[in-house]
Design an enzyme around this catalytic site. Structure first.
Site, short mmCIF file in Angstrom:
data_model
loop_
_atom_site.label_atom_id
_atom_site.label_comp_id
_atom_site.label_asym_id
_atom_site.label_seq_id
_atom_site.Cartn_x
_atom_site.Cartn_y
_atom_site.Cartn_z
N ASP A 65 0.82 -1.22 0.00
CA ASP A 65 0.00 0.00 0.00
C ASP A 65 0.85 1.26 0.00
OD1 ASP A 65 -2.83 -0.22 -0.28
OD2 ASP A 65 -2.90 -1.37 1.57
N GLU A 96 -5.33 4.89 -0.72
CA GLU A 96 -4.13 4.05 -0.53
C GLU A 96 -3.35 4.50 0.70
OE1 GLU A 96 -4.08 1.48 -2.04
OE2 GLU A 96 -5.23 1.89 -3.85
N HIS A 99 -5.08 3.16 3.66
CA HIS A 99 -4.79 1.72 3.81
C HIS A 99 -3.43 1.53 4.47
CE1 HIS A 99 -7.41 0.87 -0.01
NE2 HIS A 99 -8.09 1.35 0.99
N TYR A 103 -2.61 -0.29 8.85
CA TYR A 103 -1.85 -1.42 9.43
C TYR A 103 -1.06 -0.94 10.64
CZ TYR A 103 -2.85 -2.98 4.67
OH TYR A 103 -3.47 -3.27 3.49
N GLU A 162 -3.40 -4.88 -7.04
CA GLU A 162 -4.60 -4.66 -6.23
C GLU A 162 -5.61 -5.80 -6.29
OE1 GLU A 162 -5.95 -0.69 -7.51
OE2 GLU A 162 -4.81 -0.04 -5.76
N GLU A 196 -10.16 -1.91 -2.73
CA GLU A 196 -9.35 -2.51 -3.81
C GLU A 196 -10.25 -3.08 -4.91
OE1 GLU A 196 -6.64 -1.49 -3.79
OE2 GLU A 196 -5.75 -1.52 -1.82
N HIS A 199 -10.96 -0.21 -7.10
CA HIS A 199 -9.75 0.19 -7.82
C HIS A 199 -9.44 -0.78 -8.96
CE1 HIS A 199 -8.29 2.32 -3.87
NE2 HIS A 199 -9.45 2.76 -4.31
FE LIG Z 1 -6.03 0.31 -4.28
FE LIG Z 2 -4.72 -0.17 -1.08
#
Ligand SMILES: [Fe+2]
Ligand SMILES: [Fe+2]
Length: 324
Positions: A65, A96, A99, A103, A162, A196, A199
């Site tokens: 990501d 993104e 994302h 984490y 992705e 995703e 995307h």
């Molecule tokens: Fe993405």
């Molecule tokens: Fe992503």
């Protein structure tokens, strides 16, 4: 000084067939990791057997990501001519970044600082992870000005990342979450997966528009290039899967899921699938069906999603005296 005639983005008439649809859907899905109660997973985490695998799965996803934020969507947007499509890709890029940050939110909730430092070192050292990051990023950085061929290749690589490469990582939290284990972390993954899905469909759709303008000879040449890239990434992905899932015994299931998603990536690009149909672990498949698959991305926010109430801005908004 240059003498370019700059154009404004005009949303009053459609320039791109689905740009508005992708725009609306992505914003409808806005979410932030802090809205998910990952702390509810702490109790289960303490006695969770395969912490090492789980942490590496998320570390690997962090790298992908990060590359997608800083290089992938960024460059594909920069070289896309249609201003509406460019705007959509720029919005995707912001997601993104969410994302990649999410984490860290899971790590900070479940892991010690020392463990986190070790994970970010592991990212730099894992050869299979670095291999895929390099392979994909090289294609992104090879896009040339006014060159549809290199742009199509970058879009192909983006869909590989992705719709295909992420799934060796997505498997584990979906598999565990589907059994009630570490469900809140899995919720974050399902929200990422839902983004995703859009995307992959959108970039695949834009890529198909470019591809249709090439003559048959060029199309054949690009298909060969594409399938060779996929196979190369696939072989690396098998090694990566064996490496990080070794202690869990789940490698065969993860690999079947990876092949299933490689086929979906090809379908997003309007190309024939490559791997024969096979059964995917039903726990993981249920997770996807609930959270929206490639062809069903118009879904609602996840089951445990609790959106923070929006408070109107007032003088109190800027009063930080109660924060020490
Ligand atoms: Fe993405
Ligand atoms: Fe992503």
């Amino acid at each position: 000084m240059s003498n370019i005639v700059y154009e404004g983005v005009n949303w009053n008439k459609p320039s791109s067939e689905l740009a508005q649809v992708f725009w609306d859907q992505q914003w409808k899905q806005i979410w932030f990791p802090e809205e998910i109660a990952v702390s509810k997973d702490i109790q289960q985490w303490k006695s969770f057997e395969h912490q090492g695998t789980y942490k590496k799965v998320f570390a690997g996803l962090t790298l992908l990501d990060t590359v997608q934020t800083n290089i992938g969507m960024n460059r594909v947007a920069a070289y896309t001519d249609d201003l509406q499509e460019k705007a959509v890709l720029t919005v995707f890029d912001a997601f993104e970044a969410i994302h990649a940050k999410s984490y860290s939110y899971i790590f900070t909730t479940l892991c010690t600082n020392k463990e986190i430092d070790e994970l970010f070192e592991w990212i730099k050292k894992n050869e299979f992870l670095q291999y895929k990051a390099n392979k994909i990023a090289d294609i992104y950085t090879s896009i040339k000005e006014s060159d549809n061929e290199s742009l199509w290749k970058a879009m192909f690589a983006s869909v590989m990342l992705e719709s295909f490469l992420f799934y060796s990582g997505f498997f584990y939290p979906l598999y565990l979450g589907g059994q009630g284990v570490l469900r809140n972390s899995a919720e974050i993954i399902s929200l990422i997966l839902r983004d995703e899905s859009i995307h992959g469909v959108a970039v695949g759709f834009f890529a198909q528009g470019i591809f249709s303008k090439f003559d048959t000879e060029k199309q054949d040449e690009l298909k060969v290039w594409g399938y060779e890239l996929l196979l190369d990434l696939y072989q690396n992905e098998m090694k990566y899967t064996d490496d990080i899932y070794a202690e869990t015994g789940l490698s065969p299931d993860v690999k079947a899921y990876v092949r299933y998603n490689a086929n979906k990536a090809l379908m997003n690009l309007g190309l024939d699938t490559m791997f024969p149909d096979e059964e995917v672990n039903p726990i993981v498949m249920n997770g996807i069906r609930n959270e929206g698959s490639t062809y069903d991305f118009f879904s609602q926010k996840g089951a445990t999603y609790a959106k923070a109430k929006v408070v109107p801005i007032s003088d109190d908004t800027f009063d930080f005296s109660n924060l020490n």
